[in-house]
Design a protein around this motif. Structure first.
Motif, PDB file in Angstrom:
ATOM      1  N   MET A   1     106.149 -49.903  25.116  1.00  0.00           N
ATOM      2  CA  MET A   1     107.177 -50.767  24.594  1.00  0.00           C
ATOM      3  C   MET A   1     106.959 -50.901  23.078  1.00  0.00           C
ATOM      4  SD  MET A   1     107.841 -54.730  25.746  1.00  0.00           S
ATOM      5  CE  MET A   1     107.719 -54.231  27.413  1.00  0.00           C
ATOM      6  N   LYS A   2     108.046 -50.880  22.336  1.00  0.00           N
ATOM      7  CA  LYS A   2     107.973 -50.988  20.877  1.00  0.00           C
ATOM      8  C   LYS A   2     108.621 -52.283  20.403  1.00  0.00           C
ATOM      9  CE  LYS A   2     107.759 -46.198  19.543  1.00  0.00           C
ATOM     10  NZ  LYS A   2     106.471 -46.192  18.908  1.00  0.00           N
ATOM     11  N   LEU A   3     108.012 -52.881  19.396  1.00  0.00           N
ATOM     12  CA  LEU A   3     108.543 -54.065  18.737  1.00  0.00           C
ATOM     13  C   LEU A   3     109.170 -53.608  17.428  1.00  0.00           C
ATOM     14  CD1 LEU A   3     108.792 -57.162  18.648  1.00  0.00           C
ATOM     15  CD2 LEU A   3     106.562 -57.203  17.518  1.00  0.00           C
ATOM     16  N   LEU A   4     110.460 -53.818  17.307  1.00  0.00           N
ATOM     17  CA  LEU A   4     111.190 -53.365  16.119  1.00  0.00           C
ATOM     18  C   LEU A   4     111.724 -54.552  15.331  1.00  0.00           C
ATOM     19  CD1 LEU A   4     113.255 -50.496  17.768  1.00  0.00           C
ATOM     20  CD2 LEU A   4     111.059 -50.317  16.588  1.00  0.00           C
ATOM     21  N   LEU A   5     111.714 -54.412  14.022  1.00  0.00           N
ATOM     22  CA  LEU A   5     112.189 -55.450  13.112  1.00  0.00           C
ATOM     23  C   LEU A   5     113.344 -54.908  12.286  1.00  0.00           C
ATOM     24  CD1 LEU A   5     111.898 -58.165  11.524  1.00  0.00           C
ATOM     25  CD2 LEU A   5     110.307 -56.933  10.037  1.00  0.00           C
ATOM     26  N   ASP A   6     114.447 -55.634  12.284  1.00  0.00           N
ATOM     27  CA  ASP A   6     115.558 -55.342  11.371  1.00  0.00           C
ATOM     28  C   ASP A   6     115.369 -56.281  10.190  1.00  0.00           C
ATOM     29  OD1 ASP A   6     117.904 -55.113   9.948  1.00  0.00           O
ATOM     30  OD2 ASP A   6     119.205 -55.289  11.689  1.00  0.00           O
ATOM     31  N   SER A   7     114.728 -55.778   9.154  1.00  0.00           N
ATOM     32  CA  SER A   7     114.367 -56.631   8.010  1.00  0.00           C
ATOM     33  C   SER A   7     115.582 -57.194   7.282  1.00  0.00           C
ATOM     34  CB  SER A   7     113.464 -55.870   7.040  1.00  0.00           C
ATOM     35  OG  SER A   7     114.122 -54.718   6.569  1.00  0.00           O
ATOM     36  N   THR A   8     116.748 -56.580   7.451  1.00  0.00           N
ATOM     37  CA  THR A   8     117.947 -57.112   6.806  1.00  0.00           C
ATOM     38  C   THR A   8     118.427 -58.393   7.475  1.00  0.00           C
ATOM     39  OG1 THR A   8     119.479 -55.776   8.140  1.00  0.00           O
ATOM     40  CG2 THR A   8     118.680 -54.809   6.076  1.00  0.00           C
ATOM     41  N   ARG A   9     118.021 -58.621   8.729  1.00  0.00           N
ATOM     42  CA  ARG A   9     118.417 -59.831   9.454  1.00  0.00           C
ATOM     43  C   ARG A   9     117.404 -60.960   9.293  1.00  0.00           C
ATOM     44  NH1 ARG A   9     122.562 -58.898  13.349  1.00  0.00           N
ATOM     45  NH2 ARG A   9     121.959 -60.887  14.246  1.00  0.00           N
ATOM     46  N   CYS A  10     116.178 -60.627   8.905  1.00  0.00           N
ATOM     47  CA  CYS A  10     115.123 -61.639   8.783  1.00  0.00           C
ATOM     48  C   CYS A  10     115.440 -62.592   7.630  1.00  0.00           C
ATOM     49  CB  CYS A  10     113.777 -60.962   8.540  1.00  0.00           C
ATOM     50  SG  CYS A  10     112.400 -62.126   8.412  1.00  0.00           S
ATOM     51  N   GLN A  11     115.355 -63.882   7.929  1.00  0.00           N
ATOM     52  CA  GLN A  11     115.620 -64.902   6.916  1.00  0.00           C
ATOM     53  C   GLN A  11     114.359 -65.660   6.501  1.00  0.00           C
ATOM     54  OE1 GLN A  11     118.774 -65.558   5.399  1.00  0.00           O
ATOM     55  NE2 GLN A  11     119.015 -63.525   6.278  1.00  0.00           N
ATOM     56  N   GLY A  12     113.207 -65.243   7.016  1.00  0.00           N
ATOM     57  CA  GLY A  12     111.948 -65.823   6.581  1.00  0.00           C
ATOM     58  C   GLY A  12     111.601 -67.169   7.200  1.00  0.00           C
ATOM     59  N   TYR A  13     112.124 -67.462   8.386  1.00  0.00           N
ATOM     60  CA  TYR A  13     111.783 -68.724   9.041  1.00  0.00           C
ATOM     61  C   TYR A  13     110.330 -68.744   9.521  1.00  0.00           C
ATOM     62  CZ  TYR A  13     116.772 -69.748   9.081  1.00  0.00           C
ATOM     63  OH  TYR A  13     118.072 -69.985   8.710  1.00  0.00           O
ATOM     64  N   GLY A  14     109.798 -67.598   9.892  1.00  0.00           N
ATOM     65  CA  GLY A  14     108.406 -67.501  10.319  1.00  0.00           C
ATOM     66  C   GLY A  14     108.146 -67.927  11.750  1.00  0.00           C
ATOM     67  N   LEU A  15     109.192 -68.220  12.502  1.00  0.00           N
ATOM     68  CA  LEU A  15     109.016 -68.685  13.877  1.00  0.00           C
ATOM     69  C   LEU A  15     108.477 -67.591  14.796  1.00  0.00           C
ATOM     70  CD1 LEU A  15     112.315 -70.728  14.216  1.00  0.00           C
ATOM     71  CD2 LEU A  15     110.029 -71.590  13.730  1.00  0.00           C
ATOM     72  N   CYS A  16     108.738 -66.353  14.482  1.00  0.00           N
ATOM     73  CA  CYS A  16     108.295 -65.240  15.317  1.00  0.00           C
ATOM     74  C   CYS A  16     106.785 -65.052  15.279  1.00  0.00           C
ATOM     75  CB  CYS A  16     108.976 -63.948  14.876  1.00  0.00           C
ATOM     76  SG  CYS A  16     108.636 -63.509  13.158  1.00  0.00           S
ATOM     77  N   GLN A  17     106.179 -65.418  14.188  1.00  0.00           N
ATOM     78  CA  GLN A  17     104.749 -65.182  14.018  1.00  0.00           C
ATOM     79  C   GLN A  17     103.901 -66.158  14.824  1.00  0.00           C
ATOM     80  OE1 GLN A  17     102.210 -66.806  11.791  1.00  0.00           O
ATOM     81  NE2 GLN A  17     100.798 -65.106  11.805  1.00  0.00           N
ATOM     82  N   GLU A  18     104.407 -67.333  15.094  1.00  0.00           N
ATOM     83  CA  GLU A  18     103.630 -68.341  15.819  1.00  0.00           C
ATOM     84  C   GLU A  18     103.185 -67.873  17.196  1.00  0.00           C
ATOM     85  OE1 GLU A  18     105.357 -72.259  15.734  1.00  0.00           O
ATOM     86  OE2 GLU A  18     105.932 -72.005  13.650  1.00  0.00           O
ATOM     87  N   PRO A  19     104.076 -67.317  18.046  1.00  0.00           N
ATOM     88  CA  PRO A  19     103.614 -66.884  19.361  1.00  0.00           C
ATOM     89  C   PRO A  19     102.865 -65.548  19.353  1.00  0.00           C
ATOM     90  CG  PRO A  19     105.966 -66.535  19.186  1.00  0.00           C
ATOM     91  CD  PRO A  19     105.522 -67.243  17.932  1.00  0.00           C
ATOM     92  N   ALA A  20     102.970 -64.776  18.279  1.00  0.00           N
ATOM     93  CA  ALA A  20     102.393 -63.428  18.274  1.00  0.00           C
ATOM     94  C   ALA A  20     101.715 -63.074  16.950  1.00  0.00           C
ATOM     95  CB  ALA A  20     103.476 -62.418  18.601  1.00  0.00           C
ATOM     96  N   PRO A  21     100.717 -63.835  16.519  1.00  0.00           N
ATOM     97  CA  PRO A  21     100.081 -63.537  15.231  1.00  0.00           C
ATOM     98  C   PRO A  21      99.353 -62.199  15.207  1.00  0.00           C
ATOM     99  CG  PRO A  21      98.851 -65.219  16.398  1.00  0.00           C
ATOM    100  CD  PRO A  21     100.113 -64.983  17.173  1.00  0.00           C
ATOM    101  N   GLU A  22      99.012 -61.670  16.392  1.00  0.00           N
ATOM    102  CA  GLU A  22      98.346 -60.368  16.432  1.00  0.00           C
ATOM    103  C   GLU A  22      99.337 -59.212  16.297  1.00  0.00           C
ATOM    104  OE1 GLU A  22      99.245 -61.579  20.657  1.00  0.00           O
ATOM    105  OE2 GLU A  22      98.490 -62.593  18.898  1.00  0.00           O
ATOM    106  N   LEU A  23     100.623 -59.504  16.415  1.00  0.00           N
ATOM    107  CA  LEU A  23     101.651 -58.473  16.313  1.00  0.00           C
ATOM    108  C   LEU A  23     102.494 -58.584  15.052  1.00  0.00           C
ATOM    109  CD1 LEU A  23     103.028 -58.575  19.982  1.00  0.00           C
ATOM    110  CD2 LEU A  23     101.306 -57.026  19.031  1.00  0.00           C
ATOM    111  N   ILE A  24     102.637 -59.809  14.538  1.00  0.00           N
ATOM    112  CA  ILE A  24     103.532 -60.060  13.407  1.00  0.00           C
ATOM    113  C   ILE A  24     102.808 -60.873  12.338  1.00  0.00           C
ATOM    114  CG2 ILE A  24     105.686 -61.181  12.688  1.00  0.00           C
ATOM    115  CD1 ILE A  24     106.610 -60.808  15.621  1.00  0.00           C
ATOM    116  N   ASP A  25     102.962 -60.447  11.111  1.00  0.00           N
ATOM    117  CA  ASP A  25     102.433 -61.186   9.964  1.00  0.00           C
ATOM    118  C   ASP A  25     103.620 -61.571   9.092  1.00  0.00           C
ATOM    119  OD1 ASP A  25     100.553 -62.347   8.334  1.00  0.00           O
ATOM    120  OD2 ASP A  25      99.988 -60.491   7.327  1.00  0.00           O
TER     121      ASP A  25
END
Length: 63
Positions: free
Chosen positions: A1-25
């Motif tokens: 399984m791959k985790l993909l990021l569409d950086s054009t949609r990211c608004q910098g809320y940082g909520l994604c990093q809380e549950p998965a700090p080992e996957l997202i910085d």
């Protein structure tokens, strides 16, 4: 399984990093950076939680 990021949609809320700090910085401005695009099987739940936490749907999981 791959985790993909569409950086054009990211608004910098940082909520994604809380549950998965080992996957997202967060960069210096708070925008997401995927650390591990190939999600290990034992991290599938936290990857799914990160995807669900993103208010702008910038993250997605693909098989």
């Amino acid at each position: 399984m791959k985790l993909l990021l569409d950086s054009t949609r990211c608004q910098g809320y940082g909520l994604c990093q809380e549950p998965a700090p080992e996957l997202i910085d967060l960069d210096e401005w708070g925008y997401a950076q995927v650390l591990v695009s190939d999600v290990p099987a034992d991290a599938a739940d936290v990857a799914a939680a990160a995807v669900a936490a993103c208010p702008n749907s910038a993250l997605r999981l693909v098989k």
